[in-house]
Scaffold this motif. Structure first.
Motif, short mmCIF file in Angstrom:
data_model
loop_
_atom_site.label_atom_id
_atom_site.label_comp_id
_atom_site.label_asym_id
_atom_site.label_seq_id
_atom_site.Cartn_x
_atom_site.Cartn_y
_atom_site.Cartn_z
N GLU A 289 0.84 -1.20 0.00
CA GLU A 289 0.00 0.00 0.00
C GLU A 289 0.87 1.25 0.00
N SER A 290 1.90 1.26 0.86
CA SER A 290 2.79 2.41 0.95
C SER A 290 3.50 2.68 -0.38
N GLU A 291 3.96 1.62 -1.03
CA GLU A 291 4.62 1.77 -2.32
C GLU A 291 3.67 2.36 -3.36
N ALA A 292 2.43 1.86 -3.42
CA ALA A 292 1.47 2.34 -4.40
C ALA A 292 1.10 3.80 -4.14
N VAL A 293 0.90 4.15 -2.88
CA VAL A 293 0.58 5.54 -2.53
C VAL A 293 1.73 6.46 -2.94
N TYR A 294 2.96 6.01 -2.71
CA TYR A 294 4.14 6.79 -3.12
C TYR A 294 4.15 7.00 -4.63
N ASP B 110 -8.84 -4.80 -10.12
CA ASP B 110 -7.57 -4.08 -10.06
C ASP B 110 -7.78 -2.58 -10.21
N SER B 111 -8.69 -2.17 -11.07
CA SER B 111 -8.94 -0.73 -11.21
C SER B 111 -9.67 -0.20 -9.98
N VAL B 112 -10.52 -1.01 -9.36
CA VAL B 112 -11.18 -0.60 -8.12
C VAL B 112 -10.13 -0.40 -7.02
N LEU B 113 -9.18 -1.33 -6.95
CA LEU B 113 -8.11 -1.21 -5.96
C LEU B 113 -7.27 0.04 -6.22
N MET B 114 -6.94 0.30 -7.49
CA MET B 114 -6.16 1.50 -7.80
C MET B 114 -6.89 2.77 -7.38
N LEU B 115 -8.19 2.82 -7.63
CA LEU B 115 -8.96 4.00 -7.25
C LEU B 115 -8.96 4.16 -5.73
N ARG B 116 -9.11 3.07 -4.99
CA ARG B 116 -9.07 3.15 -3.53
C ARG B 116 -7.72 3.69 -3.06
N LEU B 117 -6.63 3.23 -3.66
CA LEU B 117 -5.30 3.68 -3.28
C LEU B 117 -5.10 5.16 -3.64
N ALA B 118 -5.64 5.58 -4.79
CA ALA B 118 -5.54 6.99 -5.17
C ALA B 118 -6.30 7.87 -4.20
N LEU B 119 -7.47 7.43 -3.77
CA LEU B 119 -8.25 8.19 -2.79
C LEU B 119 -7.48 8.31 -1.48
N LYS B 120 -6.81 7.23 -1.06
CA LYS B 120 -6.01 7.27 0.15
C LYS B 120 -4.81 8.20 0.00
N TRP C 195 2.21 -6.43 -6.75
CA TRP C 195 1.13 -7.15 -6.09
C TRP C 195 0.88 -8.47 -6.82
N THR C 196 0.41 -9.46 -6.10
CA THR C 196 -0.08 -10.69 -6.71
C THR C 196 -1.60 -10.72 -6.61
N GLU C 197 -2.20 -11.65 -7.31
CA GLU C 197 -3.66 -11.80 -7.22
C GLU C 197 -4.08 -12.04 -5.78
N LEU C 198 -3.30 -12.83 -5.06
CA LEU C 198 -3.62 -13.12 -3.66
C LEU C 198 -3.48 -11.86 -2.81
N ASP C 199 -2.46 -11.05 -3.06
CA ASP C 199 -2.31 -9.78 -2.33
C ASP C 199 -3.53 -8.89 -2.55
N VAL C 200 -3.99 -8.81 -3.80
CA VAL C 200 -5.14 -7.98 -4.12
C VAL C 200 -6.35 -8.40 -3.30
N TRP C 201 -6.60 -9.71 -3.25
CA TRP C 201 -7.76 -10.18 -2.52
C TRP C 201 -7.60 -10.03 -1.00
N GLN C 202 -6.40 -10.21 -0.49
CA GLN C 202 -6.17 -10.00 0.93
C GLN C 202 -6.41 -8.54 1.31
N TYR C 203 -6.01 -7.63 0.43
CA TYR C 203 -6.24 -6.21 0.69
C TYR C 203 -7.73 -5.87 0.59
N ILE C 204 -8.40 -6.42 -0.40
CA ILE C 204 -9.85 -6.22 -0.53
C ILE C 204 -10.56 -6.69 0.73
#
Length: 311
Positions: free
Chosen positions: A24-29, A50-60, A198-207
């Motif tokens: 998360e920190s890397e993506a926010v950076y 993946d695009s939903v996750l990107m939008l959430r990270l951008a909002l953060k 990120w891996t697919e598993l990382d994405v789902w764990q974050y979700i």
């Protein structure tokens, strides 16, 4: 102090980052770095996970202010209606501007032609690149991850594209110590991949951790499907099924969501993120390798499209 004791002390540190915190920190950076280096960034937003996750990270990354970027979706006309409804609702809730580019419009104007296999996913490249030039976007966020496919494993986080939006691996720059070089000549732009590591598993764990809502197609549900080339596809106006492809009702879910004409469902009983995580932990197939017809067109299908300007 022994090595074991040192490891124990480190893992017991209440301030130590989990692997999800680090991602998360890397993506926010990366989002903040793009905001500092570019003038007109845009995020590709289809309503897929993946695009939903990107939008959430951008909002953060920019809270409490809105993200300094626009959203864009290349609509092929073969999208799942449920995903389009979800897309529009989320965009409205976030109060962001969404640019929708229509493949059907290009077909109607004779600029593109239907493929014999019925899939329109490869037809997205021209409308995408035209929209980038029209709106003068200089940084384009995509949800590509290195674990998805071998061509995507070659990508840098900042991927330079020439004035024709083409990808040349020889022009990509080193990214040592997370130093990202956004320099580009007039007419060029940079594709940016915040989820590269990120891996697919990382994405789902974050979700799961963040309680992120997704379209229902990602979870097990009863659906009419038919079998083609080893995949369960959804019937639709795109050209399926054929007379020799009987329609069945099965309990399925989608690991990745693209067009109805190229995205296969998998049989599953996973109805929530925890169940999906358990299912993925036992899987030996990548999401695209198992469910994307367009990646099976040739051994180099993804890399060929990337060179032409596709993500």
């Amino acid at each position: 102090m022994t090595t074991a004791a040192a490891v124990s002390e480190w893992t017991d540190d209440p301030y130590a980052l989990t692997h999800l915190d680090a991602l998360e920190s890397e993506a926010v950076y990366i989002f903040r770095e793009v905001a500092g280096e570019f003038e007109r960034p845009v995020l590709l937003f289809s309503g897929g996970k993946d695009s939903v996750l990107m939008l959430r990270l951008a909002l953060k990354a920019f809270a409490p202010a809105p993200p300094p970027l626009a959203l864009m979706h290349v609509d092929t006309g073969h999208n799942f209606p449920e995903v389009l409804d979800y897309r529009d609702r989320v965009v409205a809730e976030c109060g962001l501007k969404l640019h929708v580019v229509s493949v059907q419009d290009y077909i109607d104007r004779g600029l593109l032609h239907e493929r014999p296999d019925g899939t329109r996913n490869p037809l997205q490249t021209l409308p995408l690149n035209d929209a980038i030039r029209k709106h003068r976007f200089d940084a384009v966020f995509g949800g590509g991850r290195r674990d998805e496919e071998k061509a995507r494993a070659k990508e840098r986080v900042f991927s330079l594209r020439d004035e024709f939006s083409q990808w040349d691996p020889r022009r990509q720059r080193p990214e040592l110590w997370q130093l990202y070089n956004g320099r580009h000549a007039p007419g060029e732009h940079v594709r940016v991949f915040p989820l590269s590591n990120w891996t697919e598993l990382d994405v789902w764990q974050y979700i799961h951790r963040e309680h992120i809502e997704l379209p229902d197609l990602y979870y097990a549900h009863r659906r009419e499907v038919f079998r083609r080339d080893g995949m369960w596809l959804a019937p639709g106006g795109w050209g399926g099924p054929r007379a020799d492809e009987p329609v069945e009702t099965r309990v399925v879910r989608y690991r990745t969501i693209g067009d109805m004409s190229c995205t296969g469902a998998v049989e599953s009983d996973a109805t929530d993120p925890a169940a999906v995580i358990a299912e993925l932990a036992a899987s030996r197939l990548t999401e695209r390798g198992a469910t994307r017809f367009d990646d099976r067109l040739s051994e180099s299908a993804m890399e060929d499209r990337k060179r032409e300007g596709y993500f």
